[in-house]
Design a protein around this motif. Structure first.
Motif, PDB file in Angstrom:
ATOM      1  N   ALA A 160       0.837  -1.191   0.000  1.00  0.00           N
ATOM      2  CA  ALA A 160       0.000   0.000   0.000  1.00  0.00           C
ATOM      3  C   ALA A 160       0.880   1.253   0.000  1.00  0.00           C
ATOM      4  O   ALA A 160       1.965   1.271   0.605  1.00  0.00           O
ATOM      5  CB  ALA A 160      -0.920   0.001   1.213  1.00  0.00           C
ATOM      6  N   TYR A 161       0.414   2.305  -0.638  1.00  0.00           N
ATOM      7  CA  TYR A 161       1.228   3.516  -0.806  1.00  0.00           C
ATOM      8  C   TYR A 161       1.760   4.028   0.522  1.00  0.00           C
ATOM      9  O   TYR A 161       2.949   4.356   0.649  1.00  0.00           O
ATOM     10  CB  TYR A 161       0.393   4.612  -1.486  1.00  0.00           C
ATOM     11  CG  TYR A 161       1.160   5.907  -1.669  1.00  0.00           C
ATOM     12  CD1 TYR A 161       1.978   6.097  -2.772  1.00  0.00           C
ATOM     13  CD2 TYR A 161       1.072   6.921  -0.716  1.00  0.00           C
ATOM     14  CE1 TYR A 161       2.692   7.273  -2.928  1.00  0.00           C
ATOM     15  CE2 TYR A 161       1.780   8.098  -0.866  1.00  0.00           C
ATOM     16  CZ  TYR A 161       2.590   8.268  -1.972  1.00  0.00           C
ATOM     17  OH  TYR A 161       3.299   9.431  -2.123  1.00  0.00           O
ATOM     18  N   GLU A 162       0.885   4.107   1.526  1.00  0.00           N
ATOM     19  CA  GLU A 162       1.295   4.678   2.813  1.00  0.00           C
ATOM     20  C   GLU A 162       2.296   3.789   3.551  1.00  0.00           C
ATOM     21  O   GLU A 162       2.979   4.238   4.466  1.00  0.00           O
ATOM     22  CB  GLU A 162       0.074   4.938   3.707  1.00  0.00           C
ATOM     23  CG  GLU A 162      -0.718   3.706   4.091  1.00  0.00           C
ATOM     24  CD  GLU A 162      -1.790   3.359   3.068  1.00  0.00           C
ATOM     25  OE1 GLU A 162      -2.661   2.533   3.383  1.00  0.00           O
ATOM     26  OE2 GLU A 162      -1.747   3.935   1.944  1.00  0.00           O
ATOM     27  N   GLU A 163       2.400   2.523   3.141  1.00  0.00           N
ATOM     28  CA  GLU A 163       3.358   1.616   3.766  1.00  0.00           C
ATOM     29  C   GLU A 163       4.654   1.504   2.977  1.00  0.00           C
ATOM     30  O   GLU A 163       5.615   0.881   3.427  1.00  0.00           O
ATOM     31  CB  GLU A 163       2.737   0.214   3.908  1.00  0.00           C
ATOM     32  CG  GLU A 163       1.480   0.145   4.748  1.00  0.00           C
ATOM     33  CD  GLU A 163       1.753   0.348   6.215  1.00  0.00           C
ATOM     34  OE1 GLU A 163       2.939   0.345   6.607  1.00  0.00           O
ATOM     35  OE2 GLU A 163       0.785   0.525   6.977  1.00  0.00           O
ATOM     36  N   GLY A 164       4.678   2.078   1.792  1.00  0.00           N
ATOM     37  CA  GLY A 164       5.836   1.915   0.917  1.00  0.00           C
ATOM     38  C   GLY A 164       7.083   2.583   1.455  1.00  0.00           C
ATOM     39  O   GLY A 164       7.019   3.579   2.182  1.00  0.00           O
ATOM     40  N   GLY A 165       8.228   2.027   1.086  1.00  0.00           N
ATOM     41  CA  GLY A 165       9.493   2.599   1.505  1.00  0.00           C
ATOM     42  C   GLY A 165       9.951   3.703   0.574  1.00  0.00           C
ATOM     43  O   GLY A 165       9.199   4.176  -0.284  1.00  0.00           O
ATOM     44  N   ILE A 166      11.184   4.135   0.760  1.00  0.00           N
ATOM     45  CA  ILE A 166      11.768   5.164  -0.101  1.00  0.00           C
ATOM     46  C   ILE A 166      13.053   4.623  -0.713  1.00  0.00           C
ATOM     47  O   ILE A 166      13.663   3.680  -0.193  1.00  0.00           O
ATOM     48  CB  ILE A 166      12.053   6.475   0.678  1.00  0.00           C
ATOM     49  CG1 ILE A 166      12.999   6.210   1.863  1.00  0.00           C
ATOM     50  CG2 ILE A 166      10.763   7.101   1.154  1.00  0.00           C
ATOM     51  CD1 ILE A 166      13.409   7.476   2.597  1.00  0.00           C
ATOM     52  N   GLU A 167      13.440   5.200  -1.826  1.00  0.00           N
ATOM     53  CA  GLU A 167      14.624   4.770  -2.558  1.00  0.00           C
ATOM     54  C   GLU A 167      15.807   5.685  -2.263  1.00  0.00           C
ATOM     55  O   GLU A 167      15.636   6.870  -1.981  1.00  0.00           O
ATOM     56  CB  GLU A 167      14.342   4.786  -4.063  1.00  0.00           C
ATOM     57  CG  GLU A 167      13.193   3.894  -4.490  1.00  0.00           C
ATOM     58  CD  GLU A 167      12.813   4.093  -5.950  1.00  0.00           C
ATOM     59  OE1 GLU A 167      13.443   4.948  -6.627  1.00  0.00           O
ATOM     60  OE2 GLU A 167      11.890   3.399  -6.407  1.00  0.00           O
ATOM     61  N   LEU A 168      17.008   5.132  -2.390  1.00  0.00           N
ATOM     62  CA  LEU A 168      18.208   5.959  -2.294  1.00  0.00           C
ATOM     63  C   LEU A 168      18.391   6.807  -3.552  1.00  0.00           C
ATOM     64  O   LEU A 168      18.882   7.931  -3.483  1.00  0.00           O
ATOM     65  CB  LEU A 168      19.437   5.083  -2.071  1.00  0.00           C
ATOM     66  CG  LEU A 168      19.667   4.591  -0.634  1.00  0.00           C
ATOM     67  CD1 LEU A 168      20.829   3.614  -0.593  1.00  0.00           C
ATOM     68  CD2 LEU A 168      19.918   5.766   0.302  1.00  0.00           C
ATOM     69  N   ASP A 169      18.028   6.273  -4.692  1.00  0.00           N
ATOM     70  CA  ASP A 169      18.167   7.023  -5.937  1.00  0.00           C
ATOM     71  C   ASP A 169      17.312   8.281  -5.864  1.00  0.00           C
ATOM     72  O   ASP A 169      16.091   8.225  -5.734  1.00  0.00           O
ATOM     73  CB  ASP A 169      17.727   6.154  -7.107  1.00  0.00           C
ATOM     74  CG  ASP A 169      18.011   6.811  -8.457  1.00  0.00           C
ATOM     75  OD1 ASP A 169      18.743   7.816  -8.492  1.00  0.00           O
ATOM     76  OD2 ASP A 169      17.487   6.322  -9.467  1.00  0.00           O
ATOM     77  N   GLY A 170      17.941   9.441  -5.925  1.00  0.00           N
ATOM     78  CA  GLY A 170      17.239  10.711  -5.853  1.00  0.00           C
ATOM     79  C   GLY A 170      17.020  11.240  -4.450  1.00  0.00           C
ATOM     80  O   GLY A 170      16.558  12.372  -4.285  1.00  0.00           O
TER      81      GLY A 170
END
Length: 343
Positions: A160-170
């Motif tokens: 789910a969007y609210e549970e998604g992580g973040i990327e190092l790229d950018g």
């Protein structure tokens, strides 16, 4: 010259001896061995409440006996207290195979005329790689997902969007401290495509910019970074550097990583910061009290990744530690200036 290889179960006596044999002029040196119990038994202070030896393994009596006739000792954890120096006046050098000689009473060594060296940078690569791994684990909730699946729960809701992580790229990643470890971390982060900020008053800004990182003041780093990773040395000036006030300045939902020293961070505000979302995730390898107690509040806080002070635990670190200290013994034996003197 007689050398005591006072190893343990990480930097083993055999590694020290092999490194000594490879050093020019030391192939036939007389070496005695001692194996200390760390890490199978925790290190701690040795020598009583007034002792300057705060992290050591074994006992003074054990070390004094093993040092019989030794002019030099190579060790990671042996407790060199004032009592040990007094008992072994023939000792002339202690080569400590770690980033700082916290197992040596340096004033006592100096009074006894004993040269002390240490091994800066021995675990820089290991610690840097570990820090990157902790970032990724926290940003992508890898340990939580693993634990849930092992418990028989398929957490498709993590998509789910609210549970998604973040990327190092950018992403903008801030490094507090830009020494040997911080520089390696920055290089790896840039390969991922991250923008890297650094806060380190001892780093020349032009040198930092040439490395492709942006030097800023600490408060600016905290407000701009999606991930903040600590890599400073623990000194009186940096103790409690990241406190409640500075945590409050961080971007909402930011990830905080500490693989450096527990004393850099105020741990008290962290559980509430995680529960309110002020911090999105927390990754720790070091603590204000090691090991943390069973009722430690962060054990039950959300989005926490913890490991038991393992950042430097690679076989390559042990080999480098032995090689750096053996080279110092070689310099001592040849009458040369030590590369890494502590006193």
């Amino acid at each position: 010259m007689r050398v005591l290889a006072a190893g343990d179960h990480f930097v083993r006596p055999g590694l020290i001896i092999a490194a000594l044999r490879d050093e020019p002029g030391l192939a036939d040196v007389d070496v005695a061995e001692l194996t200390l119990p760390w890490p199978h038994e925790p290190f701690g202070p040795v020598g009583g409440p007034e002792s300057r030896v705060i992290e050591a393994s074994g006992t003074e009596e054990q070390l004094i006996e093993a040092l019989a006739g030794a002019e030099v000792c190579v060790t990671q954890m042996a407790p060199f207290t004032a009592g040990v120096f007094a008992a072994r006046p023939e000792l002339r050098m202690v080569a400590v195979s770690r980033g700082g000689p916290v197992n040596v009473d340096l004033p006592a060594a100096t009074r006894a005329g004993v040269a002390v060296s240490f091994a800066p940078g021995r675990n820089a690569t290991a610690a840097a790689e570990f820090a990157i791994g902790m970032m990724l684990a926290a940003m992508r909730r890898i340990p939580t997902a693993d634990a849930e699946l092992r418990a028989g729960r398929w957490r498709g809701d993590f998509y789910a969007y609210e549970e998604g992580g973040i990327e190092l790229d950018g992403a903008t990643v801030g490094l507090v401290g830009y020494g040997a470890i911080g520089r390696i971390v920055a290089r790896v982060l840039r390969a991922f495509g991250a923008q890297v900020l650094i806060a380190d008053p001892y780093t020349d800004p032009e040198t930092a910019r040439a490395d492709g990182v942006e030097p800023v003041e600490l408060d600016e780093l905290l407000t701009r970074s999606s991930v903040v990773s600590l890599h400073a040395r623990l000194t009186p000036e940096t103790k409690g550097l990241i406190d409640a006030g500075r945590i409050a300045r961080m971007r909402p939902g930011a990830v905080l990583v500490n693989t450096a020293r527990g004393g850099l961070l105020d741990y008290a505000p962290l559980p509430e910061a995680l529960r309110t979302g002020r911090l999105g995730a927390l990754a720790l390898d070091v603590y204000d009290l090691e090991p943390p107690p069973a009722d430690w509040p962060l054990h039950s806080a959300p989005n926490v990744v913890t490991t038991p002070h393992l950042a430097g635990a690679t076989r390559q670190t042990a080999h480098r530690a032995a090689a750096i200290t053996a080279a110092e013994v070689g310099r001592y034996a040849r009458g040369e200036k030590l590369a890494h003197p502590a006193n």
